[in-house]
Design an enzyme around this catalytic site. Structure first.
Site, PDB file in Angstrom:
ATOM      1  N   ASP A 411     -30.035  -1.234  10.131  1.00  0.00           N
ATOM      2  CA  ASP A 411     -30.777  -0.528  11.174  1.00  0.00           C
ATOM      3  C   ASP A 411     -29.958   0.668  11.680  1.00  0.00           C
ATOM      4  OD1 ASP A 411     -32.718  -0.066  13.192  1.00  0.00           O
ATOM      5  OD2 ASP A 411     -33.178  -2.199  13.197  1.00  0.00           O
ATOM      6  N   ASP A 474     -41.422   1.704  14.322  1.00  0.00           N
ATOM      7  CA  ASP A 474     -41.964   0.372  14.054  1.00  0.00           C
ATOM      8  C   ASP A 474     -43.485   0.406  13.986  1.00  0.00           C
ATOM      9  OD1 ASP A 474     -39.377  -0.338  14.255  1.00  0.00           O
ATOM     10  OD2 ASP A 474     -39.676  -1.903  15.751  1.00  0.00           O
TER      11      ASP A 474
HETATM   12  C1  GAL Z   1     -35.906  -2.188  14.888  1.00  0.00           C
HETATM   13  C2  GAL Z   1     -36.482  -2.217  13.493  1.00  0.00           C
HETATM   14  C3  GAL Z   1     -37.338  -3.461  13.361  1.00  0.00           C
HETATM   15  C4  GAL Z   1     -36.474  -4.676  13.639  1.00  0.00           C
HETATM   16  C5  GAL Z   1     -35.771  -4.544  14.981  1.00  0.00           C
HETATM   17  C6  GAL Z   1     -34.766  -5.661  15.207  1.00  0.00           C
HETATM   18  O1  GAL Z   1     -35.146  -1.053  15.044  1.00  0.00           O
HETATM   19  O2  GAL Z   1     -37.238  -1.063  13.267  1.00  0.00           O
HETATM   20  O3  GAL Z   1     -37.912  -3.507  12.086  1.00  0.00           O
HETATM   21  O4  GAL Z   1     -35.560  -4.828  12.608  1.00  0.00           O
HETATM   22  O5  GAL Z   1     -35.098  -3.329  15.079  1.00  0.00           O
HETATM   23  O6  GAL Z   1     -34.170  -5.599  16.453  1.00  0.00           O
END
Ligand code: GAL
Length: 662
Positions: A411, A474
């Site tokens: 991430d 997301d």
């Molecule tokens: C976001 C990501 C999601 C998930 C989340 C976990 O940044 O886009 O898919 O992984 O973090 O905290």
């Protein structure tokens, strides 16, 4: 506002309620009784009196006598006391029982958006016929008067749609809107419900080998591949051409061993049972590249968030096999964020109590012929606030490999605090670092970058060691935008190729949790057609196919959408091409994906609110002569077509076909 009206004898404004006739009126009544036998007292119902909870709209909530942001209804400086404030795409169904006379309103973009680039088309559709079409309206345009006859009509549909450029800023007002009705009351009703029709026939008992036709691995690393095969068990598997070092289990169809030396190995898999046989060519490519076709699997995020545990991961692996998902190619079982606890004295990352034994968990997943994925962030903390990899990257890469993981989703969260800038070097640094570290491990570990598309990641994601990269934020927060996301991803489709995939985020159908507040899984809210569209678009884009709903709540409909081998074959095609947009109107577009065998996968897409005919002309899709067309959802040949193929595509639907010349 109510008033009485005598249809055919001019209007008389008589105040708030039906009144007794005035003196003059009584006189006329006395003199010409015959003429008024057919006259009727009509009542205006303001639109805002109706049940606005029935309105379906793209953003916010419909407001009575206020704009969508709850300000006075204002169009080009004109303020309206009454009306409906809504937001594109907005649709309202009103039953009239054949007793209405007219619909009158003033339609326009609400001033509350200032000079923002809104563009809205207003339509009044009466029993299926569009009787008012505003054309494109922009911010600051004077309100357009609407006066539509409703005589004898059963249903009025009020529609405010975006004008082909997305719904941003499309604050749509039906101001001073009234329905004039002779008798009774108009009723706002919910949009017709779609039935969840199962289009795809269930796989038969005879074997059918599915999944990719090409597979990359790094020489000398552990090799694991479950031959995805539908059909009744027991089944006998065999293979010819398997390179030395690999063994196929005849009962399970799982290939294990050590990845062969650099080179291409042509293998034929066979599966046989009492009902028949199946054969499939498969190329194993020993080299540097992994994920030669889009990765397929399940990720827990949109179902379980911080509730995820080791037993839930194992259960998901069980279901991947028992539900038949693994038989059509789903392979990775991925844990997302929220598994991390802290660093131990040696700096190694320690999972929280919900994950007591990572190595045992991956071994459990591997024993089923499946692969395991994990998550981290290059920053000090992950997006959900758990321990990230910052300054411990080498230890984490090694730990992930030691535990036996086959995929890392990396991430961005909290890395911004330590990145020291947003230039390309800063954006690339953490991924280059992790990419290099993963290559040094004695395992094939696929790297999925999750930095939301910053710095046009599709241009350099592969160079820094990534196999796929999220192209945006997301999807959980913008599920309704699947068509726009597909159109946007097709624009960067040329960056999609074997081992290098644009990732528009996970498939969220069936039961998913709420992205707002990590809510528990519930029905996703997408209509059945939207769910088919989701899968069709992801297949046409050659996107990674990760289901992210609740595996324990998969029903027959969700499985039928997720598990159609002919749709998946489009996704897994060895050319790895993303579809291109062959033609587009406001509401419809046609996607064309080139397939390795020379055929084309074509999606006839309707992002509009009403069923409509979508046409794929040969000139647009680049074919000529007679084409055999097959409906992939129904797995049915539709016959031969010349010059064009068209389909009536439902609201928010996609007709997915494959066509080939003779
Ligand atoms: C976001 C990501 C999601 C998930 C989340 C976990 O940044 O886009 O898919 O992984 O973090 O905290």
């Amino acid at each position: 506002m109510k008033r009485t009206k005598m249809w055919g004898a001019g209007e008389m404004k008589l105040g708030v309620h039906r009144r007794k006739h005035s003196g003059l009126w009584s006189a006329i009544h006395a003199i010409l009784p015959v003429l008024i036998v057919n006259s009727v007292l009509a009542v205006d119902t303001t639109l805002s009196e109706l049940d606005l909870s029935t309105i379906r709209q793209g953003w916010g909530k419909a407001q009575a006598d206020k704009s969508v942001q709850e300000k006075p209804l204002t169009i080009a400086g004109e303020v309206f006391e009454k009306g409906l404030g809504t937001h594109a795409s907005s649709i309202m169904y009103i039953e009239l029982d054949g007793k209405a006379e007219a619909f009158r309103a003033k339609a326009g973009v609400d001033d509350e958006i200032g000079a923002s680039p809104a563009s809205i088309v207003f339509k009044a559709i009466v029993d299926g016929r569009t009787l008012f079409d505003s054309g494109v309206m922009k911010a600051g345009d004077k309100a357009r008067p609407v006066d539509v006859s409703l005589k004898g009509a059963k249903m009025l549909i009020l529609f405010a749609g975006d004008a082909g450029d997305g719904i941003n800023f499309d604050h749509a007002d039906w101001a001073a809107a009234v329905i004039v009705m002779a008798d009774g009351k108009p009723r706002a009703v919910a949009a017709p419900k779609e039935d969840a029709v199962i289009l795809t026939p269930k796989p038969g008992p005879a074997p059918r080998i599915n999944g990719p036709k090409v597979y990359g691995c790094r020489p000398g690393n552990p090799f694991l591949y479950r031959v995805p095969t539908t059909g009744a068990r027991p089944m006998k598997f065999s293979a010819t051409g398997l390179p030395a070092g690999l063994v196929l289990d005849a009962v399970t169809g799982i290939v294990t061993g050590t990845a062969p030396a650099r080179g291409e190995y042509k293998v034929t898999f066979r599966a046989e049972n009492g009902h028949g046989k199946s054969e499939r060519e498969f190329r194993i490519i020993g080299g540097d590249k992994l994920a030669l076709t889009p990765t397929m699997g399940w990720n827990d995020w949109y179902a379980h968030y911080n509730r995820i545990t080791d037993p839930m991961m194992r259960e998901a692996a069980d279901i991947m096999v028992s539900s038949g998902m693994a038989d059509v190619g789903y392979q990775y079982v991925d844990i997302d964020d929220c598994w991390e606890a802290k660093r131990g004295p040696d700096g190694n990352i320690i999972p929280n109590q919900k994950f007591p034994d990572m190595r045992d968990m991956t071994a459990y997943i591997h024993a089923k012929g499946l692969k395991a994925g994990i998550y981290s962030s290059p920053g000090p903390r992950t997006c959900a606030g758990y321990t990230g990899s910052y300054k411990y990257e080498a230890q984490d890469a090694k730990q992930i490999a030691d535990w036996g993981f086959d995929l890392l989703k990396h991430d961005w969260c909290s890395y911004g605090e330590v990145a020291g800038g947003r230039d390309l070097t800063a954006l690339q640094k953490p991924y280059r670092l992790m990419g290099d570290l993963l290559k040094q491990q004695k395992r094939d570990i696929v790297l999925n970058l999750c930095q939301y598309g910053m710095g046009d990641v599709w241009k350099w994601g592969a160079e820094v060691g990534g196999h796929s990269w999220r192209t945006g934020g997301d999807l959980g927060f913008e599920l309704h935008r699947i068509f726009q996301i597909a159109l946007r991803n097709c624009e960067i489709g040329q960056f999609n190729k074997p081992g290098e995939w644009n990732d528009p985020d996970y498939i969220q159908i069936g039961y998913i949790g709420s992205a707002h507040g990590m809510g528990h899984p519930r029905p996703c809210g997408l209509t059945p057609n939207e769910q088919y569209s989701f899968m069709s678009l992801w297949c046409l884009m050659a996107s990674p196919l990760f289901y992210s709903g609740d595996m324990t709540k998969l029903d027959e409909f969700a499985l039928n959408v997720l598990c159609n081998p002919e749709a998946i074959e489009v996704n897994q095609d060895p050319l790895g091409k993303c579809a291109r947009v062959a033609c587009k109107t406001n509401d419809t577009f046609v996607l064309v994906k080139e397939m390795e065998d020379g055929s084309k996968a074509v999606g006839l897409c309707n992002q509009g609110e009403f069923e409509t005919e979508v046409v794929a002309n040969w000139t647009d899709i680049g074919v000529s002569g007679k084409q055999r067309v097959r409906d992939l959802w129904r797995q049915k040949d539709l016959g031969e077509f010349t010059d064009r193929f068209s389909a009536n595509v439902p609201r928010h639907g996609v007709a997915l076909v494959r066509m080939a010349g003779r």
